[in-house]
Write a protein that holds these residues in place. Structure first.
Motif, PDB file in Angstrom:
ATOM      1  N   GLN A   1     -31.907 -40.757  16.946  1.00 42.38           N
ATOM      2  CA  GLN A   1     -30.922 -40.485  15.907  1.00 42.38           C
ATOM      3  C   GLN A   1     -30.178 -39.219  16.296  1.00 42.38           C
ATOM      4  O   GLN A   1     -30.647 -38.445  17.122  1.00 42.38           O
ATOM      5  N   PHE A   2     -29.013 -39.044  15.708  1.00 41.70           N
ATOM      6  CA  PHE A   2     -28.276 -37.806  15.889  1.00 41.70           C
ATOM      7  C   PHE A   2     -27.615 -37.471  14.570  1.00 41.70           C
ATOM      8  O   PHE A   2     -26.651 -38.122  14.158  1.00 41.70           O
TER       9      PHE A   2
ATOM     10  N   ILE B   1     -32.345 -50.419  19.001  1.00 44.31           N
ATOM     11  CA  ILE B   1     -31.715 -49.813  20.168  1.00 44.31           C
ATOM     12  C   ILE B   1     -31.492 -48.331  19.875  1.00 44.31           C
ATOM     13  O   ILE B   1     -31.033 -47.966  18.800  1.00 44.31           O
ATOM     14  N   ASP B   2     -31.798 -47.469  20.855  1.00 47.69           N
ATOM     15  CA  ASP B   2     -31.579 -46.041  20.643  1.00 47.69           C
ATOM     16  C   ASP B   2     -30.125 -45.670  20.936  1.00 47.69           C
ATOM     17  O   ASP B   2     -29.289 -46.552  21.192  1.00 47.69           O
ATOM     18  N   LEU B   3     -29.804 -44.396  20.916  1.00 48.59           N
ATOM     19  CA  LEU B   3     -28.433 -43.943  21.125  1.00 48.59           C
ATOM     20  C   LEU B   3     -27.959 -44.132  22.557  1.00 48.59           C
ATOM     21  O   LEU B   3     -26.763 -44.059  22.832  1.00 48.59           O
ATOM     22  N   LEU B   4     -28.880 -44.380  23.471  1.00 47.47           N
ATOM     23  CA  LEU B   4     -28.532 -44.623  24.872  1.00 47.47           C
ATOM     24  C   LEU B   4     -28.590 -46.108  25.212  1.00 47.47           C
ATOM     25  O   LEU B   4     -28.648 -46.484  26.378  1.00 47.47           O
ATOM     26  N   ASP B   5     -28.601 -46.948  24.171  1.00 49.69           N
ATOM     27  CA  ASP B   5     -28.658 -48.415  24.316  1.00 49.69           C
ATOM     28  C   ASP B   5     -29.926 -48.906  25.007  1.00 49.69           C
ATOM     29  O   ASP B   5     -29.919 -49.919  25.693  1.00 49.69           O
TER      30      ASP B   5
END
Length: 65
Positions: free
Chosen positions: A61-62, A6-10
């Motif tokens: 990623q951040f 899952i990315d940072l924006l779900d």
């Protein structure tokens, strides 16, 4: 870094995005090594910068390197 599905924006991570994250992690690992020749060290950092931008823009990623 844990590779998430899952990315940072779900949103689900695609196969291509997963591959980008693997390349990003591999380049981070290389950049942390001691003893690379100067030309390799420079080019690994340059490549890492480009892949960092792609993974950041895709919200995969951040982090600040």
């Amino acid at each position: 870094m844990l590779m998430s599905a899952i990315d940072l924006l779900d949103q689900p991570v695609t196969d291509a995005e997963s591959d980008l994250l693997q390349v990003y992690q591999s380049l981070k690992n290389l950049a942390e090594r001691d003893g690379l020749p100067p030309c390799a060290e420079h080019n690994v950092r340059q490549a890492l910068s480009a892949i960092w931008q792609a993974t950041n823009d895709l919200d995969l990623q951040f982090e600040q390197l």
